[in-house]
Scaffold this motif. Structure first.
Motif, PDB file in Angstrom:
ATOM      1  N   GLU A  45     -25.133 -17.886  15.122  1.00  0.00           N
ATOM      2  CA  GLU A  45     -24.047 -16.919  14.529  1.00  0.00           C
ATOM      3  C   GLU A  45     -24.725 -16.363  13.137  1.00  0.00           C
ATOM      4  N   LYS A  46     -24.735 -15.199  13.014  1.00  0.00           N
ATOM      5  CA  LYS A  46     -25.162 -14.621  11.573  1.00  0.00           C
ATOM      6  C   LYS A  46     -23.981 -13.766  11.102  1.00  0.00           C
ATOM      7  N   PHE A  47     -23.855 -14.269   9.720  1.00  0.00           N
ATOM      8  CA  PHE A  47     -22.501 -13.458   9.253  1.00  0.00           C
ATOM      9  C   PHE A  47     -23.105 -13.113   7.859  1.00  0.00           C
ATOM     10  N   VAL A  48     -22.917 -11.821   7.652  1.00  0.00           N
ATOM     11  CA  VAL A  48     -23.115 -11.164   6.511  1.00  0.00           C
ATOM     12  C   VAL A  48     -22.024 -10.168   5.823  1.00  0.00           C
ATOM     13  N   LYS A  49     -21.816 -10.458   4.468  1.00  0.00           N
ATOM     14  CA  LYS A  49     -20.808  -9.908   3.941  1.00  0.00           C
ATOM     15  C   LYS A  49     -21.294  -8.977   2.658  1.00  0.00           C
ATOM     16  N   TYR A  50     -20.744  -7.395   2.672  1.00  0.00           N
ATOM     17  CA  TYR A  50     -21.138  -6.749   1.642  1.00  0.00           C
ATOM     18  C   TYR A  50     -19.777  -6.175   0.853  1.00  0.00           C
ATOM     19  N   ARG A  51     -19.978  -6.132  -0.302  1.00  0.00           N
ATOM     20  CA  ARG A  51     -18.744  -5.403  -1.299  1.00  0.00           C
ATOM     21  C   ARG A  51     -19.341  -4.434  -1.813  1.00  0.00           C
ATOM     22  N   TYR A  54     -11.613 -14.219   3.832  1.00  0.00           N
ATOM     23  CA  TYR A  54     -11.638 -12.886   2.840  1.00  0.00           C
ATOM     24  C   TYR A  54     -12.712 -13.171   1.662  1.00  0.00           C
ATOM     25  N   GLY A  55     -12.771 -14.178   1.005  1.00  0.00           N
ATOM     26  CA  GLY A  55     -13.566 -14.773   0.247  1.00  0.00           C
ATOM     27  C   GLY A  55     -14.104 -13.931  -1.097  1.00  0.00           C
ATOM     28  N   GLY A  56     -12.983 -13.120  -1.476  1.00  0.00           N
ATOM     29  CA  GLY A  56     -13.429 -12.216  -2.630  1.00  0.00           C
ATOM     30  C   GLY A  56     -12.330 -12.157  -3.854  1.00  0.00           C
ATOM     31  N   PRO A  57     -12.471 -11.848  -4.836  1.00  0.00           N
ATOM     32  CA  PRO A  57     -11.463 -11.784  -5.703  1.00  0.00           C
ATOM     33  C   PRO A  57     -10.295 -11.047  -5.312  1.00  0.00           C
ATOM     34  N   LYS A  79     -17.734  -4.975   4.115  1.00  0.00           N
ATOM     35  CA  LYS A  79     -17.854  -4.588   5.214  1.00  0.00           C
ATOM     36  C   LYS A  79     -18.506  -6.062   5.781  1.00  0.00           C
ATOM     37  N   TYR A  80     -18.068  -6.510   6.846  1.00  0.00           N
ATOM     38  CA  TYR A  80     -18.652  -7.912   7.377  1.00  0.00           C
ATOM     39  C   TYR A  80     -19.236  -7.633   8.609  1.00  0.00           C
ATOM     40  N   ILE A  81     -20.403  -8.071   8.802  1.00  0.00           N
ATOM     41  CA  ILE A  81     -21.212  -7.856   9.896  1.00  0.00           C
ATOM     42  C   ILE A  81     -21.639  -9.219  10.372  1.00  0.00           C
TER      43      ILE A  81
END
Length: 199
Positions: free
Chosen positions: A58-64, A138-141, A187-189
């Motif tokens: 699996e590949k998981f990329v997070k954008y903020r 979620y992993g963000g502030p 955005k989570y991909i």
């Protein structure tokens, strides 16, 4: 002797005539050359989503707010596994677990999901989500759980064969801290690479 010879020729003529008739009948029963030119069509059974699919990677990329904040690629291992089972009745179940060899027969279930699915062309929709090798959070502030407002949620099949399946999932949402206001647009991909169980 003449009679015997005449009888022999008569018998020989009858045998020849009978064999000629069989030969003519055999020729009539052969297929015509035109029928031999027609191709034989063998219909392959359709590829089916039904069955157990094991996550191989699996590949998981997070954008903020458009900037990449994390990029993780994981491969399945004997101690880290996940799978999904798609049933004939449009239901599915997923299981993700860590296996600890030191504990012998015990593993720790990280995620277990059940729901319904729908496959239309190359779009896959599920009533919940598909569990993978890593638990998605979620992993963000901030430290307190924010309010998440979905913007879009798309899932497509990138590859779908008898033995391989790749699911590409994009989830976009806005996060708001109940006490501080907007946190950002996320955005989570997530790409899940499956192999059909037993292949």
């Amino acid at each position: 002797m003449r009679r015997l010879l005449l009888l022999f020729f008569a018998l020989f003529a009858i045998i020849c005539a009978a064999s000629c008739r069989k030969s003519d009948n055999a020729t009539l029963s052969k297929p015509s050359p035109d029928s031999l030119k027609k191709p034989v069509v063998i219909t392959r059974p359709p590829v089916t989503l039904v069955g157990r699919w094991d996550v191989s990677a699996e590949k998981f990329v997070k954008y903020r707010d458009g900037a990449e904040i994390s990029n993780t690629t994981s491969a399945a291992a004997p101690y880290n596994l996940a799978y999904v089972i798609f049933n004939n009745d449009s239901t599915y179940t997923c299981l993700a677990m860590d296996w600890y060899p030191a504990l012998s027969t015990y593993g720790v279930v990280k995620d277990e999901v059940a729901g319904t699915y729908r496959l239309a062309d190359s779009s896959l929709s599920v009533s919940s989500y598909l569990a993978g090798l890593n638990t998605i959070y979620y992993g963000g502030p901030p430290n307190s759980p924010p309010t998440l407002t979905p913007v879009s949620d798309k899932m497509v099949l990138r590859q779908f064969t008898d033995s391989t399946l790749t699911v590409h999932h994009e989830y976009v949402f806005n996060a708001t801290d109940p006490s501080a206001g907007p946190v950002g647009n996320y955005k989570y991909i997530w790409d899940l690479y499956y192999r059909k169980h037993g292949y």
